[in-house]
Design a protein around this motif. Sequence first.
Motif: not given
Length: 643
Positions: A230-241, A497-507
């Motif tokens: 969920l965090g990765a997809r929100l990151n792709r949509n321009g949100f900061s998680v 690690m959850a936040r970093v994982t979401a960031d890495a997946l989005a990028l």
Amino acid sequence: MKTNREYKRRFPWFSASLGIVALASVATLFVSGQLNAGQGEFGLFVRQVFDRMTSAQAALGRDGLYDVSLADAGHEDGLVVSGYPSYASASLPLVRDQRSRAVRLVLSGRQDVSVDAVTALRVTVNGRRVMERVLAPGQRDFTWVFDLTEQLEGAADARVGVQLAGDVSAQVCHSDRSMGAVLSLAPTSGLEIELEGPLTSVRDVLALTPRQVVIAMDDGEAWFELATRLGARLNRNGFSVTMINLADASAVVEAGAEGVILAGSRENLQRAGFLSVDERAPAGASLWRRAGHTMVAVTDAERIDTVRFLTSELSAIARGISVNPVQFLSAEGPSVLTLDRLGVDTSVQQVADRREWRFSYVLAESPQGRVADAVGLDFRLPDGPTGVTTVAHVALNGELIDSRRLSGSGQNRYRVDLPTARQGLVNDVAIALQRQRDDGGCEISQQRYPVQLASDSALLFESAQAGQGFTHLPERFADGVEVRLPDVMSAAQRLVMARVTADALALFAPSNAPLAYVFSSTDNGRSGPVERPFLAINNTPLNAQAPLRVYADRLVIENGAGVDADVRALSNLTLLQVSRAEIAPETSRQEPRFAPGLVVHAIDDAPSMRGAHLGQNPVAIIHADGVAMSPGGQGLPSAIGFD
């Protein structure tokens, strides 16, 4: 003795009528801009009184309001218009499934108008004018409030446009019309929405979610996976998680935090103090409340399709208090990315001397994660006037890569190659059009003419050219990636690690890439071998090559000859390195194969990698949010290739 009736009968109606006419005349002059032109003391006095009244009005009735600011809509720095003519706009969401008592547009900021200029300001909402006035010279702060309750009834959103028009004095001969006036709207400007009751639909809650999102996740590996997806997809949509524990969510909500999304079982949500709007809501996403706040909760960790639906454009059809997407697969991306899809305004523009279009593209969101070959441009130019030179410029990530003169009028269609070596994971493109008179002077008035960057303009992906370093990974991850994580984490490490994982997946991982989460035991930072493309967080697979080795707070940089650097007692760092894992051949006659991968280490409260420029380099150390460095001088290879 006279009665009250006689007093009423002799009320001075004629004098009162004259007073009303006088007030109406003053209001008319003010709205038309005459009193605000700053040419007289009375005009300045009326303007100051009006601004004090509207400033006080904005502070009334704060309880029970939903504020939708420019910052919430992605404009963290507000809006700025400068020079003549100039235009800026923002789209702000509205509530559609609950009646609104009042909807107000509150604009606050600062204006700076030259004494040698005449400046007119126009504010529009959904194409309709709500204010137009001549601005007084000088610097001053302002707060304007407009009641838009009737105008926005039934609308899905409010597109607020701000336009400056005018000219410098005839005594100032200057070809640059960017001088004269600057008006900036504060990031807190936006809509105040007063509702008759609480929010009652999933789509309204999602629409009002600010850009700063907090995901409150339940315990367990399954909830970790769902929260990071969920965090990765929100990151792709321009949100900061940001990630928090579900047990702490109640206190965070009571403290007034907005944008909280819950990820936990119904039992644990109730145990944490949240109340379901509908106890019989099916598995999927539903509304929950706490302390006057309404939030969306995902209550089944296995429902990955729910995450895909909530972060897609189709979430706008979720008009009820719950939604239950049992299957939702995103469509494959197009073979080209039109600039219109990337948010570029491809409508007809009125241009006097210059117009600029800006957009960004992310490799993980391009077709199959590939780097772009070129941008195709389709300009439509006016027929006239004579004696005008038109020049177009294209800049990629701040570097000018193309500049050419456009011929004649009508359609000008051409392509500009985008150098692979200049592209990163996230790329900014600026397209500028300049129109310059060959002769003339200050005696010739400057007219505006229609110009269009047509909707056929697009990013082109024609060849199979591959990037290097970080830019090579999205394409290699497109067919699937294994997300490798330690099976033992402390409570604080789990959130980071959850936040970093979401960031890495989005990028790095395309949105349609299949993900397989593996929680593996580790020995001194090493986990078991991998046999497919991988993303390893706080561990390094046993068969993976990586020049950086991390042991708790110790960083060791190794090259072929030995240790090149050994730094200890580090804190608050995010380290990324391109890697590859050697896969043993099945027979002695076969050559070894390699699986590409990315190794990420989060030390303490690791800063966000979002916003950092990650390009052709294979290693990056992020020491502050969005700020990266590459230790290329420490004996590291310039790039790690793949076979």
